[in-house]
Scaffold this motif. Structure first.
Motif, mmCIF file in Angstrom:
data_model
loop_
_atom_site.group_PDB
_atom_site.id
_atom_site.type_symbol
_atom_site.label_atom_id
_atom_site.label_comp_id
_atom_site.label_asym_id
_atom_site.label_seq_id
_atom_site.Cartn_x
_atom_site.Cartn_y
_atom_site.Cartn_z
ATOM 1 N N PHE A 101 -17.299 11.494 -4.019
ATOM 2 C CA PHE A 101 -17.295 11.802 -2.592
ATOM 3 C C PHE A 101 -17.516 13.300 -2.356
ATOM 4 O O PHE A 101 -18.227 13.689 -1.432
ATOM 5 C CB PHE A 101 -15.989 11.357 -1.939
ATOM 6 N N ARG A 102 -16.885 14.135 -3.193
ATOM 7 C CA ARG A 102 -17.089 15.588 -3.070
ATOM 8 C C ARG A 102 -18.561 15.927 -3.276
ATOM 9 O O ARG A 102 -19.134 16.747 -2.557
ATOM 10 C CB ARG A 102 -16.235 16.342 -4.087
ATOM 11 N N GLY A 103 -19.152 15.304 -4.285
ATOM 12 C CA GLY A 103 -20.566 15.544 -4.568
ATOM 13 C C GLY A 103 -21.455 15.150 -3.405
ATOM 14 O O GLY A 103 -22.360 15.893 -3.012
ATOM 15 N N TRP A 104 -21.182 13.966 -2.820
ATOM 16 C CA TRP A 104 -21.987 13.532 -1.676
ATOM 17 C C TRP A 104 -21.794 14.450 -0.478
ATOM 18 O O TRP A 104 -22.750 14.727 0.265
ATOM 19 C CB TRP A 104 -21.662 12.088 -1.297
ATOM 20 N N ALA A 105 -20.578 14.946 -0.266
ATOM 21 C CA ALA A 105 -20.339 15.880 0.839
ATOM 22 C C ALA A 105 -21.166 17.152 0.640
ATOM 23 O O ALA A 105 -21.770 17.667 1.592
ATOM 24 C CB ALA A 105 -18.848 16.216 0.937
ATOM 25 N N PHE A 173 -36.480 14.271 -2.038
ATOM 26 C CA PHE A 173 -35.078 14.106 -2.420
ATOM 27 C C PHE A 173 -34.354 13.235 -1.393
ATOM 28 O O PHE A 173 -33.557 12.366 -1.752
ATOM 29 C CB PHE A 173 -34.395 15.471 -2.540
ATOM 30 N N THR A 174 -34.631 13.457 -0.122
ATOM 31 C CA THR A 174 -34.003 12.670 0.948
ATOM 32 C C THR A 174 -34.346 11.192 0.798
ATOM 33 O O THR A 174 -33.477 10.331 0.964
ATOM 34 C CB THR A 174 -34.445 13.188 2.328
ATOM 35 N N ALA A 175 -35.606 10.909 0.457
ATOM 36 C CA ALA A 175 -36.017 9.516 0.253
ATOM 37 C C ALA A 175 -35.241 8.897 -0.910
ATOM 38 O O ALA A 175 -34.819 7.738 -0.849
ATOM 39 C CB ALA A 175 -37.515 9.446 -0.008
ATOM 40 N N THR A 176 -35.021 9.686 -1.965
ATOM 41 C CA THR A 176 -34.232 9.211 -3.112
ATOM 42 C C THR A 176 -32.804 8.906 -2.695
ATOM 43 O O THR A 176 -32.246 7.864 -3.037
ATOM 44 C CB THR A 176 -34.231 10.265 -4.244
ATOM 45 N N VAL A 177 -32.205 9.800 -1.924
ATOM 46 C CA VAL A 177 -30.833 9.605 -1.444
ATOM 47 C C VAL A 177 -30.746 8.347 -0.586
ATOM 48 O O VAL A 177 -29.817 7.544 -0.720
ATOM 49 C CB VAL A 177 -30.344 10.848 -0.656
ATOM 50 N N ARG A 179 -32.656 5.701 -0.730
ATOM 51 C CA ARG A 179 -32.760 4.516 -1.610
ATOM 52 C C ARG A 179 -31.430 4.240 -2.303
ATOM 53 O O ARG A 179 -30.994 3.099 -2.409
ATOM 54 C CB ARG A 179 -33.865 4.721 -2.657
ATOM 55 N N ILE A 180 -30.784 5.301 -2.764
ATOM 56 C CA ILE A 180 -29.477 5.145 -3.431
ATOM 57 C C ILE A 180 -28.471 4.533 -2.457
ATOM 58 O O ILE A 180 -27.713 3.627 -2.812
ATOM 59 C CB ILE A 180 -28.968 6.508 -3.967
ATOM 60 N N MET A 181 -28.460 5.015 -1.220
ATOM 61 C CA MET A 181 -27.518 4.506 -0.220
ATOM 62 C C MET A 181 -27.771 3.027 0.079
ATOM 63 O O MET A 181 -26.831 2.249 0.230
ATOM 64 C CB MET A 181 -27.601 5.332 1.071
ATOM 65 N N LYS A 185 -25.121 0.058 -0.660
ATOM 66 C CA LYS A 185 -24.699 -0.867 0.399
ATOM 67 C C LYS A 185 -24.898 -2.310 -0.057
ATOM 68 O O LYS A 185 -24.026 -3.152 0.133
ATOM 69 C CB LYS A 185 -25.500 -0.586 1.670
ATOM 70 N N ARG A 186 -26.042 -2.590 -0.693
ATOM 71 C CA ARG A 186 -26.296 -3.942 -1.205
ATOM 72 C C ARG A 186 -25.266 -4.328 -2.257
ATOM 73 O O ARG A 186 -24.778 -5.461 -2.265
ATOM 74 C CB ARG A 186 -27.701 -4.027 -1.813
#
Length: 192
Positions: A101-105, A173-177, A179-181, A185-186
């Protein structure tokens, strides 16, 4: 006397990483943060597997036809060890999740400034602080802990030359993030 030799070394350990961080591009910092998140994610998966294995390994109480108070001493010892192992595993899992969570923040804090600089509108940053507060209360029990990480990451980007930001790299990078999200979620929906 040894302390006198430590001061120059301490300075090097503090000054060199800061110089390296300053020289590192935003794109490199974001990818490094994503690798760190991935590392903690893998540790969390491993800890969850260990937790499940530990749950399966506890046989003493399940196979006992007597009450817990009537267990023999070796069975009681095994049951206590089992509970201690599960508690320790839970503690480590929470720590890994908090680090993720810290990393994502930090990632979202850096992206917020980069998106403003590059005119990218693919993330609604107005919703990020409330989402971060929810994550904070779930794991860290401090509603401002992750928000502070987010703000500090944004301020760190503002301290560098914003004209040096590679907007194509940020868009990628945003597109990668994103896709990860979607994958996360899935995965969480499949676990329900």
């Amino acid at each position: 006397m040894r302390a006198l030799y430590c001061y120059p070394l301490c300075f090097l350990f503090i000054a060199i990483p800061s110089a390296v961080l300053a020289a590192e591009s935003l794109d490199e910092r974001l990818h490094a943060e994503l690798r760190t998140i991935n590392h903690f994610s893998q540790q969390l998966v491993s800890a969850n597997e260990e937790f499940i294995d530990e749950l399966k390994s506890e046989r003493c109480i399940k196979n006992s036809t007597q009450g817990a108070a009537d267990l023999n001493p070796s069975c009681k010892k095994q049951a206590l060890q089992h509970l201690e192992t599960l508690d320790e595993n839970n503690r480590r899992s929470e720590e890994y999740m908090a680090n993720m969570f810290r990393g994502w923040a930090r990632v979202y804090g850096m992206l917020r400034v980069a998106h403003t600089q590059c005119g990218i509108n693919s993330i609604n940053f107005d919703l990020v602080p409330s989402s971060i507060r929810v994550q904070s209360t779930v794991i860290l029990h401090d509603p401002d802990a992750l928000l502070l990480e987010y703000i500090e990451a944004s301020e760190g980007v503002l301290e560098q030359d914003l004209d040096d930001i590679d907007c194509d790299a940020i868009q990628s990078f945003t597109a990668t993030v994103q896709r990860i999200m979607i994958e996360m979620k899935r995965a969480s929906e499949n676990m329900r």
